[in-house]
Design a protein around this motif. Sequence first.
Motif, PDB file in Angstrom:
ATOM      1  N   VAL A 237     -54.832  -9.232  88.613  1.00  0.00           N
ATOM      2  CA  VAL A 237     -53.951  -7.878  88.687  1.00  0.00           C
ATOM      3  C   VAL A 237     -52.465  -8.294  88.595  1.00  0.00           C
ATOM      4  O   VAL A 237     -51.823  -9.362  88.925  1.00  0.00           O
TER       5      VAL A 237
ATOM      6  N   TYR B 232     -48.855  -6.774  90.227  1.00  0.00           N
ATOM      7  CA  TYR B 232     -48.378  -5.823  91.075  1.00  0.00           C
ATOM      8  C   TYR B 232     -46.796  -5.593  90.563  1.00  0.00           C
ATOM      9  O   TYR B 232     -46.067  -6.517  90.739  1.00  0.00           O
TER      10      TYR B 232
ATOM     11  N   ARG C 169     -47.894  -9.098  81.884  1.00  0.00           N
ATOM     12  CA  ARG C 169     -49.154  -8.871  82.555  1.00  0.00           C
ATOM     13  C   ARG C 169     -50.195  -9.487  81.786  1.00  0.00           C
ATOM     14  O   ARG C 169     -51.489  -9.825  82.230  1.00  0.00           O
TER      15      ARG C 169
ATOM     16  N   ARG D  41     -53.729  -8.004  82.182  1.00  0.00           N
ATOM     17  CA  ARG D  41     -54.139  -7.688  83.621  1.00  0.00           C
ATOM     18  C   ARG D  41     -53.762  -6.306  83.853  1.00  0.00           C
ATOM     19  O   ARG D  41     -53.118  -5.458  83.219  1.00  0.00           O
TER      20      ARG D  41
ATOM     21  N   GLU E  99     -50.679  -2.805  88.785  1.00  0.00           N
ATOM     22  CA  GLU E  99     -50.759  -1.861  90.046  1.00  0.00           C
ATOM     23  C   GLU E  99     -49.230  -1.715  90.593  1.00  0.00           C
ATOM     24  O   GLU E  99     -48.850  -2.365  90.908  1.00  0.00           O
TER      25      GLU E  99
END
Length: 678
Positions: free
Chosen positions: A383, A385, A408, A411, A414
């Motif tokens: 992930v 973030y 990312r 990924r 979020e």
Amino acid sequence: MQWNGAEANRKEKAKALEVAIGIKDDERGGKATFIAFEQGQESPEFWEALGGQGPIAAAVPDETSHKSSRGDIKLIKVSDASGAMEKTEIARGQLKKEMLDTKDVFVIDNDTQIFVWIGKGATLEERKQGINIGVNHSKGRPAYTKVTKVCEGTESAVFQSLFDSWKTPFLPPTDFSERSGANVAHGLEQETSERLAAQMAASTHQNSGIDHIDDGSGTVEMFRIEDFEPRAIDEATFGQFFAGDSYIVKYTSTARGYHGRELVLIYFWLGKDSTSDEKGAAALHAAKMDDMLGGQATQIRVLQGKEPAHLVRLFKGKFIVHAGGKASGFKNRADSDSYDDDGVSLFHVKGHGTPSTTRAVQVAEVATSLNSGDCFVLLTPTVAYLWKGEGASDVEVETAATVANVLRQGRALERLIEGSEPDHFWSTLGGKADYPTVKDLPEPDREPRLFLCSNASGVFKVEPIHDFCQSDLEEADVYILDVFNTIYVWIGSDASEVEKKMSTETAAAYVAEQGYAKDTPVMIVKSGDEPLLFTSHFIGWDSSKARVFVDPYEAKLAAALAASATLSEPPLPARDDFVDPLEQKKQEQEEAERAAEEATRPSAPAPAPPAAAPMGAGHTITYETLKADPPPTGIDVTRKEDYLSDADFAAVFKCTRAEYKELKPWKQQQLKKSVGLF
């Protein structure tokens, strides 16, 4: 070679060393051997280069020396702006950078050396006449008198040293006829703390001249220095830099320069952990690119953390600085490529209200790196973030989103608002910890201001530092940081008592001058013991840089000598036989490889390294004791973690010893920095 007189003071030695290193890195490709001599310890080569040993003059007061050494310098302007070619003496003795005009040519005559400075907007006839005038001035001088052509933007350290200040002057203007050498207290009038505070309040941010050239929509080319050569970078990764490397960014604008010429900027960006040879190669190749363009480009040296807005603008929100980098090009160096490739990394996204000042820098992957005033991008193996602090600006959020999408790589993304973090977010950072929150931070649309406080000129002065970063903080001085709800006075470990006293008084006067609340706190911050509320105002603050004082000259000298020690030491060349060091690269590499081959021939086995704990089997030391300064005696300070018990190790590092040993050396080092055991 640097020669230090027996009565030279520490700051004079440090300044001379700065000039010497500038010549070594920028003009000799970082590959010249550096040697420093104290008076009476000179080598035969030193005297030979000067034509033989002779008497050394007795020391004179700094003020007298300053006046005599600068009194013969002349600044002559060559211009045809009036319709006829005119030669005008502009100044004599003390020169300021602001006396130079980009539209003209100037001759700087320093008796033993003559420089012809050519502005980017100078006409062809002005350029020709400037060279002729420089040559005419050299007639009748000793044979060693040199006439050197200097193009605007490529000024050498020697050239810059002829000017009292090569930095943007502080407002309001001062009478430069009163300036004198370092550490001269007499003959100069000390201004009151109230007057200094008024100057601080009146100062405004001054952008560099290149910040408003265009919107950055021209053509960008980017190169990384690898093995002394510029290697083109894939356009998909434009804007991504590594702190351990040096780069060249060539920009061709859609706008036109003076007289309709193509406008080209050549930035050479030097990472804070880049090696001397990489920095030198970047400078030399930038100059070569300019030469290929007929000397019409503008070369701009950029240190990490001091990026001009125009350079950041070129990458449209994708200016990212990673930790690590390529190894040095020297084959006899015991280093290797260093990258954070474990899938976990944290990037601090910070700006000051505009996209051109907002960028991302990798920081330690711990919760204390966070602050409510900015955005952060945390990458985990699965992930990415995007963490928005409560006080983060819209521009920082927008840039963080761009950075997250760049990094990312498949990924899931979020978005998190401060206070809504899942457990996985905190566990990746090693658990929750205190960090500066919005109630402690200033309004997000107000840019903090940093001021240098120093009495190096003989009187206590205060000057603003724009676009500041951690590397601006020097141990020999004091700094005032204004974040509006708090005034910090940062004291270097070698600051003088006058600087400490005057800076505190000036900070108090500044609070009154600015009309801040009477209860606005003025906090004293000691070097190496900076609180998180202070460090949160510096993008990418590196806690491992907390320093115990060493003499600034001795520290710089040790670094310069260490860099020279990586080179073979050939006989000193004749003064007129200098060869471009990059042209010698293959020969030096072959010599290094032969040396390495000799070193790897069978010989007696090397003794095993000593055990980390010579205090007896099973001996452990508590975490708090290991963090103490100074550390316990009798331990290997480079392996403090080995003295922790297994339980303490797991509690401190959030992993077992076995898991720790599987990490890359770069990652181990970062973890030790984050827990204070580096």
